[in-house]
Design a protein around this motif. Structure first.
Motif, PDB file in Angstrom:
ATOM      1  N   ASP A  43      96.103  59.033 -41.743  1.00  0.00           N
ATOM      2  CA  ASP A  43      96.014  60.443 -41.380  1.00  0.00           C
ATOM      3  C   ASP A  43      97.147  60.800 -40.415  1.00  0.00           C
ATOM      4  OD1 ASP A  43      93.679  60.515 -42.871  1.00  0.00           O
ATOM      5  OD2 ASP A  43      92.365  60.287 -41.124  1.00  0.00           O
ATOM      6  N   ILE A  49      91.931  71.531 -40.523  1.00  0.00           N
ATOM      7  CA  ILE A  49      91.968  70.276 -41.272  1.00  0.00           C
ATOM      8  C   ILE A  49      92.576  70.537 -42.646  1.00  0.00           C
ATOM      9  CG2 ILE A  49      90.620  68.313 -42.118  1.00  0.00           C
ATOM     10  CD1 ILE A  49      88.476  69.035 -40.087  1.00  0.00           C
ATOM     11  N   ALA A 109      90.050  66.884 -46.632  1.00  0.00           N
ATOM     12  CA  ALA A 109      89.625  67.919 -45.687  1.00  0.00           C
ATOM     13  C   ALA A 109      88.230  68.420 -46.013  1.00  0.00           C
ATOM     14  CB  ALA A 109      90.620  69.073 -45.695  1.00  0.00           C
ATOM     15  N   LEU A 117      94.633  68.299 -38.270  1.00  0.00           N
ATOM     16  CA  LEU A 117      94.354  66.966 -38.797  1.00  0.00           C
ATOM     17  C   LEU A 117      94.688  66.964 -40.282  1.00  0.00           C
ATOM     18  CD1 LEU A 117      93.115  64.114 -39.000  1.00  0.00           C
ATOM     19  CD2 LEU A 117      90.854  65.211 -39.117  1.00  0.00           C
ATOM     20  N   LYS A 167      94.079  65.043 -43.278  1.00  0.00           N
ATOM     21  CA  LYS A 167      93.091  64.020 -43.629  1.00  0.00           C
ATOM     22  C   LYS A 167      93.441  63.391 -44.980  1.00  0.00           C
ATOM     23  CE  LYS A 167      89.547  61.621 -42.559  1.00  0.00           C
ATOM     24  NZ  LYS A 167      89.707  60.630 -41.469  1.00  0.00           N
ATOM     25  N   VAL A 173      86.544  59.507 -45.898  1.00  0.00           N
ATOM     26  CA  VAL A 173      85.635  59.561 -44.746  1.00  0.00           C
ATOM     27  C   VAL A 173      84.546  58.507 -44.924  1.00  0.00           C
ATOM     28  CG1 VAL A 173      83.981  61.029 -43.525  1.00  0.00           C
ATOM     29  CG2 VAL A 173      86.124  61.996 -44.376  1.00  0.00           C
ATOM     30  N   GLY A 195      89.090  55.622 -40.015  1.00  0.00           N
ATOM     31  CA  GLY A 195      89.654  56.960 -40.090  1.00  0.00           C
ATOM     32  C   GLY A 195      89.349  57.835 -38.890  1.00  0.00           C
ATOM     33  N   ASP A 244      91.900  58.827 -35.907  1.00  0.00           N
ATOM     34  CA  ASP A 244      92.185  60.243 -35.625  1.00  0.00           C
ATOM     35  C   ASP A 244      91.993  60.543 -34.143  1.00  0.00           C
ATOM     36  OD1 ASP A 244      92.590  60.513 -38.349  1.00  0.00           O
ATOM     37  OD2 ASP A 244      90.622  61.392 -38.730  1.00  0.00           O
TER      38      ASP A 244
END
Length: 290
Positions: free
Chosen positions: A42, A56, A61, A93, A95, A99, A105, A109
């Motif tokens: 990321d 995001i 996202a 962010l 992404k 997730v 992750g 971040d």
């Protein structure tokens, strides 16, 4: 002079091995792990602003839509509170990592946010203090702040940086099923394992031989919760040039250390053809000293 915009990378974190060696009275598990970072991840961009905001972008996202709060905003507020300044910044962010994937992750971040805002706000914060703030956010944040290969013990707070680690080609594969880290630890059963011996890092062949004798103690629990991990292993182990396939962290992302970059790229292409819904990336381990 205060910067107007700062960007910080948040690379994927890989546990080349992960031993669960015990459990503290407060419920945190004790770990022993060789941690490395991949050359994919990321990205956090922080810009000067009058208030705190977060947008995001990126392919994942949507997985964070509807979150009123997350580790990025918590990291910003924590750092600002520690510095006794207003939490004012426009954060973006990007992404790129799945997730709840076992590759750090959210922790990466948060660490990238702390690094970016410390520069944006021109804070001269000691490394030890930044690490302590990271630990308040999560056990994986300190190692992501370090952002280099290391031996990790304790709950994640005891880190020994490694001066060398081969920049091996690696293939990352996620079957597209989120997996909660607490759920995996809760599902883990059996005795606790022993710590690994001293790491041989002088040459790739010795390191690979050593890694083959180690393990990820969360694999069985992760497999019980997400059986698709077994399918990922089968595909990875069948690829030409696969030297070692293993679960990273609590999963479900798996990695394969590959013979060379060509085998990693061809393996990624093959997997994306037969399993188009999977997230697949051919990359390399980041060497020490970046």
């Amino acid at each position: 002079m205060t910067a107007a915009s700062v960007t910080a990378e948040a690379p994927a974190k890989l546990n080349l091995f992960l031993h669960v060696t015990g459990r503290r009275a407060d419920g945190y598990h004790l770990l022993d792990s060789l941690v490395a970072f991949a050359e994919t991840g990321d990205r956090i961009t922080a810009k000067s602003a009058d208030s705190l905001s977060l947008s995001i972008t990126g392919p994942f996202a949507g997985a964070l839509d509807g979150e009123a709060d997350n580790l990025v905003l918590r990291a910003a507020r924590l750092l600002a509170g520690d510095a006794d300044i207003p939490p004012a910044a426009s954060l973006t962010l990007e992404k790129n990592l799945p997730v709840a994937a076992g590759i750090g992750g959210g922790s990466a971040d948060a660490a990238a946010t702390l690094r970016a805002l410390a520069r944006l706000w021109n804070l001269e914060i000691p490394t030890e203090r930044l690490m302590a703030l990271g630990l308040e956010l999560g056990a994986d944040v300190p190692v992501c702040l370090l952002d280099q290969p290391c031996r990790l013990t304790g709950i994640g707070e005891t880190l020994v940086p490694l001066s060398s680690l081969p920049a091996l080609p690696v293939l990352l594969v996620n079957p597209g099923v989120p997996l909660s880290t607490p759920a995996v630890f809760h599902a883990r059963s059996g005795k606790y394992g022993a710590a690994a011996p001293v790491l041989p890092l002088e040459e790739p062949a010795r390191l690979l031989d050593f890694l083959r004798t180690q393990r990820n103690d969360l694999t069985d629990a992760a497999l019980a919760l997400v059986p698709q991990i077994g399918t990922v292993f089968s595909h990875l182990e069948a690829l030409p040039g696969c030297l070692l396939a293993r679960l990273s962290g609590s999963g479900p992302t798996c990695f394969a250390l590959m013979q060379d970059e060509e085998s990693a790229e061809s393996g990624a292409a093959a997997l994306q053809t037969v399993q188009p819904s999977w997230w697949v990336r051919a990359t390399r381990l980041r060497p020490a000293g970046l």
